[in-house]
Design a protein around this motif. Structure first.
Motif, short mmCIF file in Angstrom:
data_model
loop_
_atom_site.label_atom_id
_atom_site.label_comp_id
_atom_site.label_asym_id
_atom_site.label_seq_id
_atom_site.Cartn_x
_atom_site.Cartn_y
_atom_site.Cartn_z
N LEU A 277 37.43 43.62 54.01
CA LEU A 277 37.42 44.10 52.63
C LEU A 277 36.41 43.26 51.86
O LEU A 277 36.55 42.03 51.78
CB LEU A 277 38.82 43.97 52.02
N ASP A 278 35.38 43.90 51.32
CA ASP A 278 34.25 43.18 50.74
C ASP A 278 34.60 42.17 49.65
O ASP A 278 33.98 41.12 49.56
CB ASP A 278 33.18 44.14 50.24
N ILE A 279 35.64 42.40 48.85
CA ILE A 279 35.95 41.44 47.78
C ILE A 279 36.47 40.11 48.32
O ILE A 279 36.49 39.12 47.60
CB ILE A 279 36.94 42.01 46.74
N LEU A 280 36.87 40.08 49.57
CA LEU A 280 37.32 38.82 50.17
C LEU A 280 36.14 37.98 50.67
O LEU A 280 36.32 36.84 51.08
CB LEU A 280 38.27 39.09 51.34
N TYR B 55 38.41 27.12 44.53
CA TYR B 55 38.85 28.38 43.94
C TYR B 55 38.80 28.24 42.42
O TYR B 55 39.12 27.17 41.91
CB TYR B 55 40.29 28.68 44.42
N PRO B 56 38.41 29.20 41.65
CA PRO B 56 38.06 30.59 41.97
C PRO B 56 36.58 30.83 42.24
O PRO B 56 36.15 31.97 42.32
CB PRO B 56 38.50 31.32 40.71
N MET B 57 35.80 29.76 42.37
CA MET B 57 34.37 29.97 42.65
C MET B 57 34.17 30.53 44.05
O MET B 57 33.18 31.19 44.33
CB MET B 57 33.58 28.67 42.48
N PRO C 274 34.62 35.19 40.59
CA PRO C 274 35.63 34.27 40.03
C PRO C 274 36.53 34.94 38.99
O PRO C 274 37.59 34.41 38.66
CB PRO C 274 34.79 33.16 39.40
N ALA C 275 36.13 36.09 38.49
CA ALA C 275 36.97 36.82 37.53
C ALA C 275 38.16 37.48 38.22
O ALA C 275 39.14 37.86 37.57
CB ALA C 275 36.15 37.87 36.79
#
Length: 161
Positions: A100-103, A73-75, A109-110
């Motif tokens: 949920l697509d962002i997961l 994380y956060p990569m 990483p932002a």
């Protein structure tokens, strides 16, 4: 042969530790509205109470979100799952998995734990009906033995809910 379905329990990288410490500090100063982090001593696994936004189908309802962070994380995106029983929602399965697509594919990483939480609350708030996904039973049956939602090939087709 061992199953690789459980999330990795390896120690977080130094980058992940530093990033999560920073996010936790920011959270304590300015938590996202509708969310409460339950303090524990495990930086790699957060338990977060989610309260539905006023004026929505989920107003004043509280659910528990389990967020586990991968070693790099956060990569790589965290794994976020509602602890059953999760909210009745067209994109939340009865086993707590969230479509949920962002997961998954759209992770950056932002993004932070706070931004993920806000996206989940937004998804809940925009729902016109309390119902399970149409393929809930089949999906949950295929997720037996602790399969991670990250092993699913999600098809993101409904951006209205």
């Amino acid at each position: 042969m061992t199953s690789s379905s459980a999330p990795s329990r390896k120690a977080l990288s130094k980058i992940a530790c530093n990033r999560l410490q920073k996010e936790l500090t920011e959270w304590q100063v300015n938590p996202p509205t509708g969310f409460r982090h339950k303090v524990n001593d495990n930086l790699q696994k957060w338990t977060i109470d989610v309260t539905g936004a006023p004026g929505t189908l989920y107003a004043n309802e509280t659910y528990q979100l389990q967020v586990e962070f991968p070693v790099n994380y956060p990569m790589e995106a965290p794994q976020a799952i509602f602890v059953p029983p999760g909210p009745l929602h067209p994109h939340i399965y009865s086993n707590g998995h969230i479509c949920l697509d962002i997961l998954y594919d759209s992770w950056s990483p932002a993004m932070t734990v706070s931004s993920v939480c806000i996206s989940i609350l937004s998804m809940l708030s925009s729902s016109p009906a309390k119902e399970r996904p149409a393929d809930n039973d089949r999906y949950v049956k295929n997720c037996k033995n602790g399969r991670s939602p990250k092993e699913t090939r999600w098809w993101f087709h409904d951006d209205k809910v």
